[in-house]
Design a protein around this motif. Structure first.
Motif, PDB file in Angstrom:
ATOM      1  N   ALA A 195      21.053  37.969  72.362  1.00 44.95           N
ATOM      2  CA  ALA A 195      19.964  38.279  71.433  1.00 44.95           C
ATOM      3  C   ALA A 195      20.250  39.534  70.620  1.00 44.95           C
ATOM      4  O   ALA A 195      19.838  39.639  69.456  1.00 44.95           O
ATOM      5  N   SER A 196      20.968  40.477  71.211  1.00 47.01           N
ATOM      6  CA  SER A 196      21.254  41.725  70.503  1.00 47.01           C
ATOM      7  C   SER A 196      22.199  41.519  69.328  1.00 47.01           C
ATOM      8  O   SER A 196      22.330  42.394  68.474  1.00 47.01           O
ATOM      9  N   PHE A 197      22.855  40.361  69.272  1.00 46.47           N
ATOM     10  CA  PHE A 197      23.767  40.064  68.168  1.00 46.47           C
ATOM     11  C   PHE A 197      23.133  39.147  67.129  1.00 46.47           C
ATOM     12  O   PHE A 197      23.785  38.765  66.161  1.00 46.47           O
ATOM     13  N   LEU A 198      21.869  38.786  67.320  1.00 42.61           N
ATOM     14  CA  LEU A 198      21.208  37.833  66.443  1.00 42.61           C
ATOM     15  C   LEU A 198      20.205  38.526  65.528  1.00 42.61           C
ATOM     16  O   LEU A 198      19.703  39.604  65.839  1.00 42.61           O
ATOM     17  N   SER A 199      19.906  37.859  64.418  1.00 39.55           N
ATOM     18  CA  SER A 199      18.943  38.379  63.451  1.00 39.55           C
ATOM     19  C   SER A 199      18.244  37.206  62.776  1.00 39.55           C
ATOM     20  O   SER A 199      18.435  36.039  63.151  1.00 39.55           O
ATOM     21  N   SER A 200      17.479  37.507  61.752  1.00 36.68           N
ATOM     22  CA  SER A 200      16.797  36.459  60.989  1.00 36.68           C
ATOM     23  C   SER A 200      17.787  35.499  60.344  1.00 36.68           C
ATOM     24  O   SER A 200      17.437  34.359  60.035  1.00 36.68           O
ATOM     25  N   ARG A 201      19.024  35.924  60.145  1.00 39.95           N
ATOM     26  CA  ARG A 201      20.029  35.026  59.553  1.00 39.95           C
ATOM     27  C   ARG A 201      20.248  33.795  60.421  1.00 39.95           C
ATOM     28  O   ARG A 201      20.556  32.715  59.909  1.00 39.95           O
ATOM     29  N   THR A 202      20.107  33.959  61.715  1.00 37.42           N
ATOM     30  CA  THR A 202      20.234  32.811  62.613  1.00 37.42           C
ATOM     31  C   THR A 202      18.941  32.012  62.692  1.00 37.42           C
ATOM     32  O   THR A 202      18.953  30.782  62.592  1.00 37.42           O
ATOM     33  N   PHE A 203      17.823  32.687  62.845  1.00 36.71           N
ATOM     34  CA  PHE A 203      16.568  31.984  63.124  1.00 36.71           C
ATOM     35  C   PHE A 203      15.931  31.359  61.885  1.00 36.71           C
ATOM     36  O   PHE A 203      15.361  30.265  61.961  1.00 36.71           O
ATOM     37  N   ARG A 204      16.018  32.023  60.745  1.00 39.04           N
ATOM     38  CA  ARG A 204      15.259  31.556  59.588  1.00 39.04           C
ATOM     39  C   ARG A 204      15.640  30.140  59.136  1.00 39.04           C
ATOM     40  O   ARG A 204      14.761  29.285  58.963  1.00 39.04           O
ATOM     41  N   PRO A 205      16.923  29.829  58.936  1.00 38.14           N
ATOM     42  CA  PRO A 205      17.237  28.466  58.481  1.00 38.14           C
ATOM     43  C   PRO A 205      16.877  27.390  59.498  1.00 38.14           C
ATOM     44  O   PRO A 205      16.530  26.264  59.126  1.00 38.14           O
ATOM     45  N   LEU A 219      15.324  35.663  76.795  1.00 40.99           N
ATOM     46  CA  LEU A 219      15.525  36.708  77.793  1.00 40.99           C
ATOM     47  C   LEU A 219      16.424  37.755  77.163  1.00 40.99           C
ATOM     48  O   LEU A 219      17.576  37.466  76.810  1.00 40.99           O
ATOM     49  N   VAL A 220      15.897  38.974  77.009  1.00 43.50           N
ATOM     50  CA  VAL A 220      16.529  39.995  76.179  1.00 43.50           C
ATOM     51  C   VAL A 220      16.821  41.234  77.015  1.00 43.50           C
ATOM     52  O   VAL A 220      15.934  41.737  77.726  1.00 43.50           O
ATOM     53  N   LEU A 221      18.041  41.733  76.924  1.00 46.22           N
ATOM     54  CA  LEU A 221      18.381  42.960  77.637  1.00 46.22           C
ATOM     55  C   LEU A 221      17.438  44.094  77.245  1.00 46.22           C
ATOM     56  O   LEU A 221      17.109  44.271  76.074  1.00 46.22           O
ATOM     57  N   ARG A 222      17.019  44.868  78.237  1.00 42.23           N
ATOM     58  CA  ARG A 222      16.082  45.968  77.991  1.00 42.23           C
ATOM     59  C   ARG A 222      16.732  47.142  77.268  1.00 42.23           C
ATOM     60  O   ARG A 222      16.041  48.091  76.907  1.00 42.23           O
ATOM     61  N   THR A 223      18.022  47.073  77.040  1.00 41.67           N
ATOM     62  CA  THR A 223      18.717  48.157  76.346  1.00 41.67           C
ATOM     63  C   THR A 223      18.505  48.124  74.836  1.00 41.67           C
ATOM     64  O   THR A 223      18.929  49.045  74.132  1.00 41.67           O
ATOM     65  N   GLY A 224      17.885  47.078  74.306  1.00 42.92           N
ATOM     66  CA  GLY A 224      17.676  46.975  72.868  1.00 42.92           C
ATOM     67  C   GLY A 224      16.276  46.508  72.541  1.00 42.92           C
ATOM     68  O   GLY A 224      15.425  46.340  73.423  1.00 42.92           O
ATOM     69  N   SER A 225      16.031  46.279  71.274  1.00 42.01           N
ATOM     70  CA  SER A 225      14.711  45.878  70.791  1.00 42.01           C
ATOM     71  C   SER A 225      14.735  44.436  70.295  1.00 42.01           C
ATOM     72  O   SER A 225      15.703  44.001  69.672  1.00 42.01           O
ATOM     73  N   TYR A 226      13.651  43.724  70.564  1.00 41.27           N
ATOM     74  CA  TYR A 226      13.478  42.360  70.064  1.00 41.27           C
ATOM     75  C   TYR A 226      12.680  42.355  68.755  1.00 41.27           C
ATOM     76  O   TYR A 226      12.434  41.307  68.181  1.00 41.27           O
ATOM     77  N   ARG A 227      12.275  43.532  68.322  1.00 37.25           N
ATOM     78  CA  ARG A 227      11.380  43.658  67.178  1.00 37.25           C
ATOM     79  C   ARG A 227      11.866  42.953  65.924  1.00 37.25           C
ATOM     80  O   ARG A 227      11.092  42.219  65.280  1.00 37.25           O
ATOM     81  N   PRO A 228      13.137  43.089  65.495  1.00 33.27           N
ATOM     82  CA  PRO A 228      13.556  42.410  64.254  1.00 33.27           C
ATOM     83  C   PRO A 228      13.432  40.892  64.337  1.00 33.27           C
ATOM     84  O   PRO A 228      13.038  40.247  63.358  1.00 33.27           O
ATOM     85  N   ILE A 229      13.762  40.313  65.478  1.00 34.85           N
ATOM     86  CA  ILE A 229      13.635  38.861  65.621  1.00 34.85           C
ATOM     87  C   ILE A 229      12.171  38.466  65.637  1.00 34.85           C
ATOM     88  O   ILE A 229      11.765  37.489  64.997  1.00 34.85           O
ATOM     89  N   ALA A 230      11.345  39.227  66.359  1.00 31.66           N
ATOM     90  CA  ALA A 230       9.916  38.913  66.417  1.00 31.66           C
ATOM     91  C   ALA A 230       9.281  38.972  65.032  1.00 31.66           C
ATOM     92  O   ALA A 230       8.397  38.171  64.715  1.00 31.66           O
ATOM     93  N   GLU A 231       9.733  39.885  64.193  1.00 34.61           N
ATOM     94  CA  GLU A 231       9.210  39.971  62.827  1.00 34.61           C
ATOM     95  C   GLU A 231       9.548  38.713  62.038  1.00 34.61           C
ATOM     96  O   GLU A 231       8.721  38.197  61.279  1.00 34.61           O
ATOM     97  N   CYS A 232      10.768  38.216  62.198  1.00 33.54           N
ATOM     98  CA  CYS A 232      11.152  36.973  61.532  1.00 33.54           C
ATOM     99  C   CYS A 232      10.298  35.815  62.024  1.00 33.54           C
ATOM    100  O   CYS A 232       9.782  35.025  61.225  1.00 33.54           O
TER     101      CYS A 232
END
Length: 307
Positions: A195-205, A219-232
């Motif tokens: 998940a830490s390597f993914l962005s809206s570029r993957t999810f949007r299309p 399931l997302v590692l606690r070392t990063g944020s899910y916020r950018p994906i959740a915004e998409c």
């Protein structure tokens, strides 16, 4: 954008001021410090993957198995009406555990056994086709796999774990026409690694192509944020809930550098690493994104529980 905690509180609101900086620092730190395991992700078969991760106690697919089965039980992928898309699917491990009477430990035993070690990839694939066929569940659902590791997804398709397999990286290139056609049927997207390597570029299309509302379970590692994906996902009308207080062990650290990074990164996100990362393991948090009406019908903590 709101990422709701499972108790209905706006858990992200008070932290948003520094969230963007935390995202960038955490992502850069992860790539520099975390052991990459690049040499095992795209082999012709899964033996090296299981051989490398068993000593580290990698458990994420075990946790995902029961979560994914509970999600399917809601009818989100009713028979003949929908499919699961597993992003960063690797060798189809989530599909194996979802659709077959198997445990993760049994997969470790299978792929690290002396019999498996003595086989060629062709022989292993033949054995695996029968292995999975004999354990297929009657309630199995179609699973599509997406991963940049083309050898891995090809193996999963060959042995019958994936109904469709796509060796593509949507972070670097647009999706193929075949993937967009398959995305029309998708009703549940799962992510248990990467998940830490993914962005809206993957999810949007993918979400633009889907012909009905889609749930997204990560399931997302606690070392990063899910916020950018959740915004998409929010732009598609999906409400993201983080299941709290549950966390799920991913794997042991490979050394003190990973431990130091994880403790510092989790602390920077505003979470508490005590009893989790301080005890020697990466932990993940579960995020479930759905249309608002579904959050009322199926409370997140009834679907996401410790296993």
């Amino acid at each position: 954008m709101t990422v709701r905690a499972s108790d209905g509180a706006d858990s992200d609101h008070e932290k948003r001021a520094g969230a963007e900086a935390v995202d960038e620092v955490a992502a850069a730190g992860a790539q520099e410090v975390m052991t990459p395991f690049d040499e095992i992700y795209d082999r012709p078969d899964p033996r090296a993957f299981f051989g490398a991760f068993r000593p580290l106690g990698y458990r994420t697919p075990h946790h995902a198995q029961q979560i994914h089965r509970r999600l399917i039980a809601t009818g989100v992928c009713a028979a003949g009406a929908g499919a699961v898309l597993d992003i960063c699917c690797s060798y189809g491990i989530n599909a194996a555990l979802l659709n077959h009477d198997l445990t993760l430990d049994e997969l470790y035993d299978h792929y690290t056994s002396p019999r498996a070690s003595a086989m060629t990839t062709v022989e292993l694939a033949s054995w695996d086709r029968e292995f999975y066929r004999s354990r297929r569940r009657p309630d199995a659902v179609p699973v599509f796999g997406l991963d940049a590791a083309s050898n891995a997804v090809a193996y999963a398709r060959e042995v019958g774990l994936l109904d469709e397999a796509f060796g593509e990286n949507l972070e670097l290139a647009p999706p193929s026409a075949a993937l967009l056609r398959a995305a029309r049927r998708v009703r549940l997207i799962t992510v248990t690694g990467g998940a830490s390597f993914l962005s809206s570029r993957t999810f949007r299309p993918l979400l633009e192509s889907a012909e009905a509302p889609v749930w997204v379970a990560s399931l997302v590692l606690r070392t990063g944020s899910y916020r950018p994906i959740a915004e998409c996902l929010e732009s598609f009308g999906l409400v993201t809930e983080k299941a709290v207080p549950h966390t799920f062990v991913q794997r042991r650290f490979t050394g003190p550098k990973e431990r130091h990074f994880a403790v510092e990164a989790v602390t920077a996100t505003g979470e508490d690493p005590r009893g989790k990362e301080t005890d020697g393991h990466f932990h993940t948090a579960a995020h479930l994104s759905r249309p608002a009406r579904d959050t009322l019908s199926y409370p997140v903590n009834s679907l996401v529980r410790a296993s």
